[in-house]
Scaffold this motif. Structure first.
Motif, PDB file in Angstrom:
ATOM      1  N   GLN A  30      79.281  27.698  27.592  1.00 21.05           N
ATOM      2  CA  GLN A  30      80.398  27.582  28.535  1.00 21.05           C
ATOM      3  C   GLN A  30      80.407  26.211  29.206  1.00 21.05           C
ATOM      4  OE1 GLN A  30      80.933  30.783  31.395  1.00 21.05           O
ATOM      5  NE2 GLN A  30      79.979  32.234  29.997  1.00 21.05           N
ATOM      6  N   ALA A  31      79.227  25.794  29.674  1.00 22.47           N
ATOM      7  CA  ALA A  31      79.133  24.495  30.343  1.00 22.47           C
ATOM      8  C   ALA A  31      79.402  23.359  29.360  1.00 22.47           C
ATOM      9  CB  ALA A  31      77.751  24.339  30.983  1.00 22.47           C
ATOM     10  N   ILE A  32      78.862  23.483  28.143  1.00 21.71           N
ATOM     11  CA  ILE A  32      79.052  22.435  27.139  1.00 21.71           C
ATOM     12  C   ILE A  32      80.514  22.334  26.716  1.00 21.71           C
ATOM     13  CG2 ILE A  32      78.503  21.793  24.762  1.00 21.71           C
ATOM     14  CD1 ILE A  32      76.348  21.090  26.819  1.00 21.71           C
ATOM     15  N   ASP A  33      81.196  23.471  26.640  1.00 21.89           N
ATOM     16  CA  ASP A  33      82.622  23.436  26.292  1.00 21.89           C
ATOM     17  C   ASP A  33      83.420  22.641  27.324  1.00 21.89           C
ATOM     18  OD1 ASP A  33      82.207  24.928  24.028  1.00 21.89           O
ATOM     19  OD2 ASP A  33      82.837  26.831  24.908  1.00 21.89           O
ATOM     20  N   MET A  34      83.098  22.858  28.613  1.00 19.68           N
ATOM     21  CA  MET A  34      83.790  22.099  29.648  1.00 19.68           C
ATOM     22  C   MET A  34      83.416  20.615  29.549  1.00 19.68           C
ATOM     23  SD  MET A  34      83.665  22.440  33.792  1.00 19.68           S
ATOM     24  CE  MET A  34      84.664  21.325  34.788  1.00 19.68           C
ATOM     25  N   HIS A  35      82.145  20.355  29.303  1.00 13.50           N
ATOM     26  CA  HIS A  35      81.676  18.971  29.171  1.00 13.50           C
ATOM     27  C   HIS A  35      82.394  18.272  28.017  1.00 13.50           C
ATOM     28  CE1 HIS A  35      78.810  15.673  29.563  1.00 13.50           C
ATOM     29  NE2 HIS A  35      78.670  15.697  28.246  1.00 13.50           N
ATOM     30  N   ASN A  36      82.498  18.960  26.893  1.00  9.35           N
ATOM     31  CA  ASN A  36      83.187  18.375  25.737  1.00  9.35           C
ATOM     32  C   ASN A  36      84.631  18.031  26.066  1.00  9.35           C
ATOM     33  OD1 ASN A  36      80.924  18.605  24.103  1.00  9.35           O
ATOM     34  ND2 ASN A  36      81.556  20.562  23.210  1.00  9.35           N
ATOM     35  N   SER A  37      85.299  18.957  26.749  1.00 12.66           N
ATOM     36  CA  SER A  37      86.700  18.743  27.086  1.00 12.66           C
ATOM     37  C   SER A  37      86.873  17.580  28.055  1.00 12.66           C
ATOM     38  CB  SER A  37      87.290  20.028  27.684  1.00 12.66           C
ATOM     39  OG  SER A  37      88.620  19.835  28.095  1.00 12.66           O
ATOM     40  N   ALA A  38      85.974  17.490  29.046  1.00 10.49           N
ATOM     41  CA  ALA A  38      86.106  16.457  30.076  1.00 10.49           C
ATOM     42  C   ALA A  38      85.711  15.072  29.579  1.00 10.49           C
ATOM     43  CB  ALA A  38      85.255  16.835  31.291  1.00 10.49           C
ATOM     44  N   TYR A  39      84.708  15.011  28.689  1.00 18.51           N
ATOM     45  CA  TYR A  39      84.167  13.714  28.286  1.00 18.51           C
ATOM     46  C   TYR A  39      84.490  13.347  26.841  1.00 18.51           C
ATOM     47  CZ  TYR A  39      81.531  13.600  32.643  1.00 18.51           C
ATOM     48  OH  TYR A  39      81.170  13.571  33.972  1.00 18.51           O
ATOM     49  N   GLY A  40      85.318  14.158  26.177  1.00 21.23           N
ATOM     50  CA  GLY A  40      85.697  13.831  24.812  1.00 21.23           C
ATOM     51  C   GLY A  40      84.547  13.916  23.832  1.00 21.23           C
ATOM     52  N   LYS A  41      83.626  14.835  24.037  1.00 23.33           N
ATOM     53  CA  LYS A  41      82.477  14.999  23.142  1.00 23.33           C
ATOM     54  C   LYS A  41      82.680  16.239  22.267  1.00 23.33           C
ATOM     55  CE  LYS A  41      80.354  11.497  24.981  1.00 23.33           C
ATOM     56  NZ  LYS A  41      79.135  11.646  25.792  1.00 23.33           N
ATOM     57  N   ASN A  42      81.714  16.463  21.367  1.00 22.89           N
ATOM     58  CA  ASN A  42      81.789  17.615  20.462  1.00 22.89           C
ATOM     59  C   ASN A  42      80.409  18.250  20.322  1.00 22.89           C
ATOM     60  OD1 ASN A  42      83.063  19.426  18.708  1.00 22.89           O
ATOM     61  ND2 ASN A  42      82.523  18.199  16.911  1.00 22.89           N
ATOM     62  N   GLN A 239      69.910  11.223  24.410  1.00 25.95           N
ATOM     63  CA  GLN A 239      70.846  10.375  25.142  1.00 25.95           C
ATOM     64  C   GLN A 239      71.447  11.015  26.383  1.00 25.95           C
ATOM     65  OE1 GLN A 239      70.927  11.097  21.889  1.00 25.95           O
ATOM     66  NE2 GLN A 239      71.311   9.280  20.634  1.00 25.95           N
ATOM     67  N   GLU A 240      71.680  12.345  26.395  1.00 28.19           N
ATOM     68  CA  GLU A 240      72.318  12.981  27.543  1.00 28.19           C
ATOM     69  C   GLU A 240      71.467  14.148  28.035  1.00 28.19           C
ATOM     70  OE1 GLU A 240      76.462  13.557  28.010  1.00 28.19           O
ATOM     71  OE2 GLU A 240      76.983  12.371  26.240  1.00 28.19           O
ATOM     72  N   THR A 241      71.506  14.350  29.354  1.00 27.65           N
ATOM     73  CA  THR A 241      70.734  15.445  29.948  1.00 27.65           C
ATOM     74  C   THR A 241      71.640  16.248  30.873  1.00 27.65           C
ATOM     75  OG1 THR A 241      70.007  14.018  31.768  1.00 27.65           O
ATOM     76  CG2 THR A 241      68.558  14.180  29.835  1.00 27.65           C
ATOM     77  N   VAL A 242      71.466  17.562  30.827  1.00 26.19           N
ATOM     78  CA  VAL A 242      72.357  18.464  31.561  1.00 26.19           C
ATOM     79  C   VAL A 242      71.538  19.562  32.237  1.00 26.19           C
ATOM     80  CG1 VAL A 242      74.304  20.069  31.381  1.00 26.19           C
ATOM     81  CG2 VAL A 242      74.205  18.062  29.873  1.00 26.19           C
ATOM     82  N   LEU A 243      71.847  19.836  33.485  1.00 22.91           N
ATOM     83  CA  LEU A 243      71.309  20.993  34.198  1.00 22.91           C
ATOM     84  C   LEU A 243      72.434  22.006  34.361  1.00 22.91           C
ATOM     85  CD1 LEU A 243      69.441  22.706  36.000  1.00 22.91           C
ATOM     86  CD2 LEU A 243      70.060  21.199  37.922  1.00 22.91           C
ATOM     87  N   VAL A 244      72.191  23.239  33.925  1.00 20.27           N
ATOM     88  CA  VAL A 244      73.155  24.329  34.097  1.00 20.27           C
ATOM     89  C   VAL A 244      72.586  25.305  35.122  1.00 20.27           C
ATOM     90  CG1 VAL A 244      74.375  26.244  33.001  1.00 20.27           C
ATOM     91  CG2 VAL A 244      74.034  24.105  31.749  1.00 20.27           C
ATOM     92  N   LEU A 245      73.246  25.409  36.261  1.00 18.98           N
ATOM     93  CA  LEU A 245      72.884  26.371  37.302  1.00 18.98           C
ATOM     94  C   LEU A 245      73.706  27.632  37.087  1.00 18.98           C
ATOM     95  CD1 LEU A 245      72.895  24.003  40.419  1.00 18.98           C
ATOM     96  CD2 LEU A 245      70.895  24.824  39.157  1.00 18.98           C
ATOM     97  N   PRO A 282      84.274  32.404  38.182  1.00 22.81           N
ATOM     98  CA  PRO A 282      85.389  32.492  37.234  1.00 22.81           C
ATOM     99  C   PRO A 282      85.586  31.245  36.391  1.00 22.81           C
ATOM    100  CG  PRO A 282      86.027  33.450  39.333  1.00 22.81           C
ATOM    101  CD  PRO A 282      84.661  32.836  39.530  1.00 22.81           C
ATOM    102  N   ALA A 283      85.297  30.071  36.942  1.00 19.35           N
ATOM    103  CA  ALA A 283      85.472  28.834  36.176  1.00 19.35           C
ATOM    104  C   ALA A 283      84.218  27.981  36.298  1.00 19.35           C
ATOM    105  CB  ALA A 283      86.684  28.053  36.693  1.00 19.35           C
ATOM    106  N   VAL A 284      83.817  27.377  35.172  1.00 22.44           N
ATOM    107  CA  VAL A 284      82.696  26.438  35.196  1.00 22.44           C
ATOM    108  C   VAL A 284      83.110  25.223  36.013  1.00 22.44           C
ATOM    109  CG1 VAL A 284      81.161  25.033  33.781  1.00 22.44           C
ATOM    110  CG2 VAL A 284      81.997  27.219  32.904  1.00 22.44           C
ATOM    111  N   ARG A 285      82.195  24.685  36.793  1.00 21.21           N
ATOM    112  CA  ARG A 285      82.525  23.487  37.570  1.00 21.21           C
ATOM    113  C   ARG A 285      81.378  22.492  37.502  1.00 21.21           C
ATOM    114  NH1 ARG A 285      84.053  25.818  43.146  1.00 21.21           N
ATOM    115  NH2 ARG A 285      84.086  23.658  43.827  1.00 21.21           N
ATOM    116  N   ARG A 286      81.737  21.209  37.426  1.00 25.56           N
ATOM    117  CA  ARG A 286      80.740  20.139  37.450  1.00 25.56           C
ATOM    118  C   ARG A 286      80.452  19.800  38.892  1.00 25.56           C
ATOM    119  NH1 ARG A 286      79.700  14.702  37.772  1.00 25.56           N
ATOM    120  NH2 ARG A 286      78.234  13.876  36.222  1.00 25.56           N
ATOM    121  N   LEU A 287      79.142  19.790  39.249  1.00 31.81           N
ATOM    122  CA  LEU A 287      78.747  19.521  40.628  1.00 31.81           C
ATOM    123  C   LEU A 287      78.335  18.081  40.856  1.00 31.81           C
ATOM    124  CD1 LEU A 287      76.575  22.691  41.408  1.00 31.81           C
ATOM    125  CD2 LEU A 287      79.048  22.389  41.645  1.00 31.81           C
ATOM    126  N   GLY A 288      77.903  17.389  39.810  1.00 27.87           N
ATOM    127  CA  GLY A 288      77.457  16.014  39.994  1.00 27.87           C
ATOM    128  C   GLY A 288      76.515  15.596  38.885  1.00 27.87           C
TER     129      GLY A 288
END
Length: 301
Positions: A30-42, A239-245, A282-288
């Motif tokens: 879920q978090a990665i899907d939002m990340h892909n959409s926001a940053y143009g990644k796959n 190259q990239e690091t992500v924390l999912v809370l 209800p919606a994934v959100r990026r905190l920082g």
């Protein structure tokens, strides 16, 4: 501290079992899907870090490895839960009690009903076997007594006061709602069954500004630990690091409080975390994170 005034958060890692791996995988996606959409990644989830990198077993590492097949980038993802231990334990115990109530009145109930028990808060302690049996007996009696008088689609709602018989086993301020289903609106296979569905719950309380005191100390400790874990991925060239809370309703954490707290942290406390996402709402959100927010022109159409 009173639970209604603080978040009461305790940070826990996911248990590494097959069942929770499946659950954790879905939340990460879920978090990665939002990340892909926001940053143009796959990116997509490849697997657990200690399976993709066997040398990491029994060493400081992180949870998941993601691959971007188009760019050959990799991302390291760590998952942490925000929870309140007492609330989670109480919820599990009350679920078993609900099953006990349903089984105990199977031969005394006519029709299909639902019972909601809304406690004032998660601080309720179930107690030993004698207390559990009394709770089952009292609530079963409430259902049997009132279900006889309820018409189809009728509801009986009661707020417990001190001195009520049920206040012997439940705190004052608890709301009970018994609903009787209309057989004609049930599936054919369920129309002739006598059953009771029991649901325990409580209202949520959460800070809306920022974490303070013990909650802030626990959160900072969590973030620093994750930064060390993802620092190992950095050293390996990922190259990239992500924390999912993850918050699933037991911490009563308000997302605005978590987001404000993340933004108040000193960069050195999370210098190995590019992105921090919150899921479970209800919606994934990026905190920082140190990578900065996505730019409009980089987002996928």
């Amino acid at each position: 501290m009173e639970a209604s005034n603080v978040l009461g958060i305790c940070m826990l890692s996911y248990w590494h079992t097959e069942m929770t791996d499946v659950w954790s995988h879905g939340l990460v996606q879920q978090a990665i899907d939002m990340h892909n959409s926001a940053y143009g990644k796959n990116f997509s989830v490849q697997g657990r870090a200690d399976k993709v990198y066997p040398d990491l077993r029994d060493r400081l590492n992180w949870d998941w490895v993601c691959n971007d097949q188009a760019s050959e980038l990799r991302a390291a993802v760590e998952v942490k839960r925000l929870t309140r231990q007492l609330a989670e334990q109480t919820h599990s115990e009350l679920h078993k009690i609900g099953q006990g109530i349903s089984e105990g009145i199977r031969d005394r109930l006519r029709g299909s009903c639902s019972l909601s028990v809304d406690l004032p808060g998660p601080e309720f302690k179930v107690g030993g076997s004698a207390q559990r049996n009394r709770l089952i007996e009292h609530l079963a009696g409430f259902v049997v007594e009132n279900a006889k008088e309820l018409p189809d689609e009728g509801t009986k709602t009661v707020r417990l006061e001190a001195g009520d018989r049920l206040s012997e086993v439940l705190p004052a301020g608890t709301w009970l709602e018994l609903y009787k289903h209309d057989p004609a609106k049930l599936k054919l296979a369920a129309r002739q069954l006598n059953y009771l569905r029991v649901c325990f719950g409580w209202g949520t309380f959460g800070a809306t500004e920022i974490l303070t005191g013990d909650e802030l100390a626990e959160f900072r400790k969590l973030i620093k630990k994750v930064s060390r874990q993802l620092g190992v991925a950095r050293q390996m060239g990922i190259q990239e690091t992500v924390l999912v809370l993850v918050e699933i309703g037991f911490s009563a954490a308000d997302p605005r409080a978590i987001e404000s707290t993340v933004r108040s942290l000193v960069r050195e406390e999370y210098d190995n975390i590019d992105h921090i996402y919150l899921v479970g709402y209800p919606a994934v959100r990026r905190l920082g994170g140190i990578a900065g927010p996505p730019q409009p022109e980089s987002a996928s159409p």
